[in-house]
Design a protein around this motif. Structure first.
Motif, PDB file in Angstrom:
ATOM      1  N   THR A 171       0.970  -1.289   0.223  1.00  0.00           N
ATOM      2  CA  THR A 171       0.007  -0.129  -0.002  1.00  0.00           C
ATOM      3  C   THR A 171       0.817   1.262  -0.111  1.00  0.00           C
ATOM      4  O   THR A 171       1.724   1.349   0.969  1.00  0.00           O
ATOM      5  N   THR A 172       0.759   2.017  -0.949  1.00  0.00           N
ATOM      6  CA  THR A 172       1.569   2.973  -1.206  1.00  0.00           C
ATOM      7  C   THR A 172       1.317   4.422  -0.456  1.00  0.00           C
ATOM      8  O   THR A 172       2.418   5.194  -0.405  1.00  0.00           O
ATOM      9  N   SER A 173       0.053   4.495  -0.215  1.00  0.00           N
ATOM     10  CA  SER A 173      -0.227   5.985   0.035  1.00  0.00           C
ATOM     11  C   SER A 173      -1.674   5.926   1.144  1.00  0.00           C
ATOM     12  O   SER A 173      -2.431   4.949   0.749  1.00  0.00           O
ATOM     13  N   VAL A 174      -1.828   6.961   1.735  1.00  0.00           N
ATOM     14  CA  VAL A 174      -3.171   6.929   2.550  1.00  0.00           C
ATOM     15  C   VAL A 174      -3.565   8.571   2.858  1.00  0.00           C
ATOM     16  O   VAL A 174      -2.393   9.675   2.789  1.00  0.00           O
ATOM     17  N   VAL A 175      -4.661   8.887   2.609  1.00  0.00           N
ATOM     18  CA  VAL A 175      -5.102   9.880   2.995  1.00  0.00           C
ATOM     19  C   VAL A 175      -6.520  10.208   3.821  1.00  0.00           C
ATOM     20  O   VAL A 175      -7.054   8.930   3.647  1.00  0.00           O
ATOM     21  N   ILE A 176      -6.459  10.743   5.120  1.00  0.00           N
ATOM     22  CA  ILE A 176      -7.691  10.891   5.918  1.00  0.00           C
ATOM     23  C   ILE A 176      -8.521  11.961   5.952  1.00  0.00           C
ATOM     24  O   ILE A 176      -7.982  13.276   5.515  1.00  0.00           O
ATOM     25  N   ASP A 177      -9.904  11.799   5.500  1.00  0.00           N
ATOM     26  CA  ASP A 177     -10.599  13.151   5.490  1.00  0.00           C
ATOM     27  C   ASP A 177     -10.715  13.853   6.664  1.00  0.00           C
ATOM     28  O   ASP A 177     -10.490  13.487   7.816  1.00  0.00           O
ATOM     29  N   PRO A 178     -10.885  15.024   6.431  1.00  0.00           N
ATOM     30  CA  PRO A 178     -10.969  16.150   7.792  1.00  0.00           C
ATOM     31  C   PRO A 178     -11.885  15.765   8.750  1.00  0.00           C
ATOM     32  O   PRO A 178     -11.953  15.994  10.028  1.00  0.00           O
ATOM     33  N   ASN A 179     -13.001  14.792   8.354  1.00  0.00           N
ATOM     34  CA  ASN A 179     -13.948  14.358   9.378  1.00  0.00           C
ATOM     35  C   ASN A 179     -13.101  13.387  10.225  1.00  0.00           C
ATOM     36  O   ASN A 179     -13.816  13.068  11.399  1.00  0.00           O
ATOM     37  N   GLY A 180     -12.109  12.782  10.054  1.00  0.00           N
ATOM     38  CA  GLY A 180     -11.338  11.784  10.974  1.00  0.00           C
ATOM     39  C   GLY A 180     -11.780  10.556  10.930  1.00  0.00           C
ATOM     40  O   GLY A 180     -11.042   9.786  11.452  1.00  0.00           O
ATOM     41  N   THR A 181     -12.716  10.102   9.889  1.00  0.00           N
ATOM     42  CA  THR A 181     -12.977   8.712  10.090  1.00  0.00           C
ATOM     43  C   THR A 181     -13.057   8.098   8.472  1.00  0.00           C
ATOM     44  O   THR A 181     -12.545   7.087   8.428  1.00  0.00           O
ATOM     45  N   THR A 182     -13.503   9.009   7.570  1.00  0.00           N
ATOM     46  CA  THR A 182     -13.139   8.437   6.209  1.00  0.00           C
ATOM     47  C   THR A 182     -11.759   8.399   5.822  1.00  0.00           C
ATOM     48  O   THR A 182     -11.013   9.524   5.926  1.00  0.00           O
ATOM     49  N   HIS A 527       4.397  -4.561   9.989  1.00  0.00           N
ATOM     50  CA  HIS A 527       5.064  -5.056   8.687  1.00  0.00           C
ATOM     51  C   HIS A 527       6.120  -4.329   8.137  1.00  0.00           C
ATOM     52  O   HIS A 527       6.091  -2.746   8.260  1.00  0.00           O
ATOM     53  N   PRO A 528       7.082  -4.930   7.612  1.00  0.00           N
ATOM     54  CA  PRO A 528       8.329  -4.224   7.448  1.00  0.00           C
ATOM     55  C   PRO A 528       7.939  -3.286   5.894  1.00  0.00           C
ATOM     56  O   PRO A 528       6.921  -3.514   5.426  1.00  0.00           O
ATOM     57  N   ASP A 529       8.977  -2.204   5.611  1.00  0.00           N
ATOM     58  CA  ASP A 529       8.670  -1.584   4.521  1.00  0.00           C
ATOM     59  C   ASP A 529       7.572  -0.626   4.366  1.00  0.00           C
ATOM     60  O   ASP A 529       6.519  -0.693   3.758  1.00  0.00           O
ATOM     61  N   GLN A 530       7.754   0.733   4.998  1.00  0.00           N
ATOM     62  CA  GLN A 530       6.836   1.570   5.112  1.00  0.00           C
ATOM     63  C   GLN A 530       6.778   2.521   4.147  1.00  0.00           C
ATOM     64  O   GLN A 530       7.800   2.802   3.411  1.00  0.00           O
ATOM     65  N   HIS A 531       5.587   2.936   3.578  1.00  0.00           N
ATOM     66  CA  HIS A 531       5.424   3.717   2.440  1.00  0.00           C
ATOM     67  C   HIS A 531       4.549   5.128   2.683  1.00  0.00           C
ATOM     68  O   HIS A 531       5.041   5.972   2.631  1.00  0.00           O
ATOM     69  N   GLY A 532       3.358   4.834   3.200  1.00  0.00           N
ATOM     70  CA  GLY A 532       2.361   6.107   3.471  1.00  0.00           C
ATOM     71  C   GLY A 532       2.374   6.242   4.955  1.00  0.00           C
ATOM     72  O   GLY A 532       2.463   5.439   5.732  1.00  0.00           O
ATOM     73  N   PHE A 533       1.987   7.785   5.263  1.00  0.00           N
ATOM     74  CA  PHE A 533       2.025   8.001   6.694  1.00  0.00           C
ATOM     75  C   PHE A 533       1.041   9.131   6.652  1.00  0.00           C
ATOM     76  O   PHE A 533       1.328  10.083   5.940  1.00  0.00           O
TER      77      PHE A 533
END
Length: 943
Positions: A171-182, A527-533
């Motif tokens: 998994t390469t990337s992640v975004v969190i909605d400003p609502n804090g749940t989506t 899990h090893p090998d971090q990508h998104g944060f």
């Protein structure tokens, strides 16, 4: 080439030497390779020769598994196979340079070295045309459904901590909605997925990108309710697929539209970063990195497509209609004589940000150069941080800059990670507290001094920053910063562990010191090998991390577990570091992968209702593990097999000719190493070797290198293998495995004994299929299109096994000189097969699917091209339903079917657009399994 030893059973013969790990460190017309024996310079001598050097295919001079076991008697082995531990400590399988997808790319490009965009685009267009015009079809073809393997369980014997876990694909990337749940995540091969509540104990994930032309996602950005998805993965591994541009959704992923003005800059590249002006949503900055292969699926392959646009930073002020390149540094040129193009990360942009205090100021990090700034009113970007060797070919393969900006008292602070701060691949952390100053002053926070707190962030991405590296600070908390990397294997695979792995480290004192976020208070690990944060909005103590195993939610409050260090047998310096690193660790590391179907499968084997499958970097999986589908051994999972008379006896492979047997069913502790004779042969092989269990002679298993190798007793005596060769407990004091090469000198199917065409080590065996009902009949194929049949494959004397080459004497339609990707044998007539071919007709004449029959009486062969309206699509595998006559083929975009008696191909419903790497039909002919590279395993219960 040396002949394989011929032991009947495991013995006390001297063990073979395992191939060395190699890693590219320099570019140009020659390659410098770091190996166990020092530095070796390999002159560029054509794709095959260089690839073999990179992959270590013929190099048997490295440390053996036996030597490694002897030298590391006190190593922590409770939770990983020794083969996996050795791989990790030696620096991985080399996939960043040359892995399975590089091999796939070369197979499709042959006899050329590159694939033009026109070929891959036409292939995609033809698949989509067939899918539109031919859905469904006659009754009996079945419907694809996802195999019920949603748990993704990793049992405790297979994790680093000994605690069970769950995984999904890279998994390469992640975004969190400003609502804090989506939340939205981007997958390397499975597209974009969404959950409405990432905070739930079990988030409900669903795919929202099936309509996108590429499922390889490089980055996600959410701004003002608009979700941007940059296609193409910028992580630089051999399967980091090039993209087809930038897309956006204004309805949470329900529908997508392409930002068409950017297509010319994103095609055949990877979109690494997207930033939207907080004061003007029509003003975007987009950074691109290298991408590989260029097909709009997930094949990867370490070769930049010809005609790819330059990498750099691009800007639009009209919502994407027009673009201008605003950072363009010198980048690596493609070397057409090299195995992988020899172009790496120089000049690519990894991140771009608007200044948190003044959005008229922007920053961009450029690999192999440094950090750039454009101030308010500036006409161009200028460099405000420079690496020690800017623009160097030497550091291009390892260089990466990552940063994050925050506000402190009205000034702009930047944390910056430099992958080459100390050596060509040793990272360090720096900070400036006034990034808008005319000449920002940088404070060096890292130190190679083990007694210094600066050692906390020294080498924080463990030598592979070009693959996994992130620097992140939460909004409104300028003294908090998190660093993400690989995993410090030297600190966990040791008798005395000074840390928990330091895959993610966190500082709350502006980067002066860090604590280890790898394990939580209950010892649940990452899990090893971090990508998104991504930090949760308004919560610096909780975040979502994405990695090669999917998605994890980590959260405080942070607890002091430093007392654990007292029992680890550490010296004074290591003890002090350990106590500091474990003084504030998360309360909770929660895997949220259930239902996230993004595992990248290579192949499937099945017997008696049991399903076994290998995945890239996430091991081999069993369907009958207590509690459900589970990963029972880690590392790379290649091809596998199951004993037809006793389904408790199973075989799996890692990468290269490395194989285990398990006499205990789905037990995660039962895997025994049996690959010594294969490695001792010194023969070239596929990254994932072909494996076949003989249904007419249970216990007989075949493996393909240059020869076909055979064992007739499951690899050796169970008592010996369980005692001495077990991956977790073995002492490795005997030779493990008893494979024997078939056919003597003439058994080298790549050799000149069968002709001068494509003879040599690059033409190893890629397919081995034995008849289901008739002993002795075995078909085999090589990478460069040689097709063979043996009518005495079960001969007691291995040297007496003989072969007849079929491809050059076939009458009817000539068989192509391309990669043979599959052989489906007629159970009622083992001299009759359907044979599939990869590659492009444009590059080597011929179709992609053939009906081939051998006449043993006259020793003649006939072939018929049955590709019909398939077009120029590389085929990845084939199975015929011999009950009905329907033919199923795998492609880069899904499965196509030709009904019995029909002449046209159609798409059976139920499967998303995704690359299918393998098709497996069970013995009953009623269940067809598809191994997808990014969407798990699908099954077609054929009527």
């Amino acid at each position: 080439m040396t002949e394989s030893p011929n032991p009947e059973h495991a013995s006390s013969q001297p063990p073979p030497r395992r191939p060395k790990r190699t890693a590219l460190i320099a570019g140009g017309a020659a390659f410098a390779l770091l190996a166990a024996g020092g530095v070796t310079v390999v002159a560029a001598g054509g794709p095959e020769k260089v690839k073999e050097a990179l992959g270590g295919e013929h190099d048997s001079g490295g440390e053996s598994l036996h030597e490694f076991a002897k030298e590391n008697k006190g190593i922590n082995r409770h939770s990983q196979a020794l083969s996996v531990i050795m791989e990790k400590k030696d620096g991985g399988s080399g996939e960043v340079v040359s892995g399975p997808n590089q091999e796939t790319y070369e197979n499709q490009a042959f006899p050329r070295t590159t694939i033009a965009a026109a070929q891959s685009s036409a292939s995609r267009a033809q698949f989509q045309a067939i899918a539109r015009n031919g859905k469904g079809g006659p009754p009996g073809l079945g419907v694809w459904t996802l195999l019920p393997n949603t748990t993704g369980t990793v049992p405790d014997p297979v994790t680093y901590t000994g605690k069970p876990s769950q995984v999904s694909g890279r998994t390469t990337s992640v975004v969190i909605d400003p609502n804090g749940t989506t939340a939205y995540i981007g997958s390397a091969g499975g597209g974009v997925w969404k959950t409405d509540d990432i905070t739930a104990a079990t988030p409900n994930w669903h795919s929202v990108s099936d309509s996108l032309p590429s499922q390889a996602i490089g980055t996600l950005t959410l701004s003002g309710g608009v979700l941007y998805a940059g296609t193409g993965e910028p992580n630089g591994s051999s399967d980091s697929e090039a993209g087809v541009g930038l897309f956006k959704s204004t309805d949470g992923g329900s529908s997508w539209s392409e930002v068409k003005g950017f297509h010319q800059y994103g095609q055949d590249r990877s979109v690494a970063t997207v930033a939207v002006d907080p004061t003007n949503s029509r003003h975007l900055l987009v950074g691109t990195q290298i991408g590989r292969h260029g097909a709009s699926s997930v094949n990867g392959g370490r070769y930049t497509p010809p005609g790819a646009p330059p990498v750099g930073l691009f800007e639009t002020t009209d919502g994407g209609a027009t673009w201008k390149q605003v950072i363009k540094e010198q980048q690596d040129a493609v070397d057409p004589t090299s195995a992988n193009g020899n172009d790496f990360f120089r000049g690519g942009v990894t991140k771009v940000e608007f200044d948190p205090n003044d959005p008229k100021v922007t920053y961009a990090s450029v690999s192999d150069y440094g950090l750039y700034r454009r101030g308010a009113g500036d006409a161009a970007y200028s460099r405000i941080y420079t690496i020690s060797t800017p623009g160097s070919l030497t550091t291009s393969p390892s260089s990466r800059i990552e940063f994050d900006a925050t506000s402190v008292g009205g000034k702009t602070r930047i944390y910056l990670g430099d992958a080459t701060r100390y050596k060509s691949s040793v990272a360090g952390l720096l900070r400036t507290d006034d990034a808008q100053a005319a000449t920002p002053a940088w404070t060096e926070l890292s130190s190679p001094d083990k007694s210094s707190t600066g050692y906390d962030s020294y080498n924080f991405c463990q030598g592979q920053c070009s693959y996994d590296m992130a620097v992140t600070t939460p909004k409104g908390e300028p003294n908090t910063v998190a660093l993400s990397g690989s995993m410090n294997y030297d600190e966990i695979f040791t008798a005395h562990q000074p840390s928990n792995g330091r895959a993610i480290i966190r500082s709350t004192n502006a980067g002066v010191s860090f604590t280890d976020m790898t394990n939580d208070a209950s010892n649940n690990g990452l899990h090893p090998d971090q990508h998104g944060f991504a930090f949760f909005p308004n919560n610096p103590n909780s975040w979502v991390a994405t990695n090669d195993g999917g998605v994890t939610v980590e959260s405080g409050p942070f607890v002091d577990k430093s007392a654990d260090c007292n029992t680890r047998g550490l010296g004074a310096t290591d003890l002090a570091n350990c106590k500091r690193w474990l003084s504030a660790i998360p309360t909770s590391n929660r895997q949220v992968n259930q239902g996230l179907q993004t595992l990248q499968y290579q192949s499937i084997s099945t017997q008696g209702g049991i399903v076994q499958g290998g995945t890239q970097d996430n091991g081999t999986w069993e369907s009958d593990y207590p509690g459900g589908w589970a990963e029972t051994v880690g590392g790379d999972g290649g091809n596998s097999a199951i004993n037809p008379a006793d389904t408790n006896i199973r075989f799996h492979t890692y990468y290269n000719p490395q194989m285990d047997v398990n006499f205990h069913g789905s037990s995660a502790t039962g895997w025994d190493w049996i690959a010594d004779p294969l490695l001792a042969s010194g023969e070239a092989s596929s990254f994932y070797i072909p494996v076949e269990a003989d249904k007419t002679a249970p216990g007989t298993v075949y493996a393909g290198l240059q020869h076909v190798f055979r064992t007739t007793d499951n690899g050796g005596k169970q008592a010996d293998l369980d005692k001495h060769c077990n991956e977790l407990t073995g002492d490795f004091t005997i030779t493990c495995g008893d494979f024997v090469a078939l056919g003597g000198a003439k058994g080298d199917l790549s050799g000149s004994a069968y002709g001068a065409d494509n003879a040599g080590a690059g033409n190893y065996v890629v397919s081995v299929v034995h008849a289901q009902r008739k002993t002795n009949i075995m078909w085999a194929a090589t990478r460069r299109g040689r097709l063979f049949i043996s009518t005495n494959a079960n001969a007691a004397d291995a040297n007496s096994v003989s072969y007849t080459r079929l491809d050059k004497t076939a009458t009817g339609d000539a068989l192509p000189t391309r990669f043979i990707s599959g052989i489906s044998l007629d159970p009622a007539n083992p001299y009759h097969a359907i044979v599939s071919y990869s590659g492009y007709s444009e590059y080597a004449a011929g179709g992609h699917v053939y009906d081939v029959t051998y006449n043993p009486a006259t020793k003649t062969v006939t072939s018929k091209d049955i590709s019909s309206d398939l077009g120029d699509q590389p085929v990845t595998g084939v199975q015929r339903d011999w009950r009905t006559g329907a033919i199923y083929i795998g492609t880069d975009f899904g499965v196509l079917t030709r009904p019995a008696g029909g002449t046209s191909w159609l798409a059976t419903p139920g499967m998303p657009q995704v690359a299918v790497y393998g098709l497996t039909l069970d013995d009953s002919g009623k269940r067809l399994y598809a191994a997808t590279h990014g969407r798990g395993v699908y099954v077609n219960r054929i009527n």
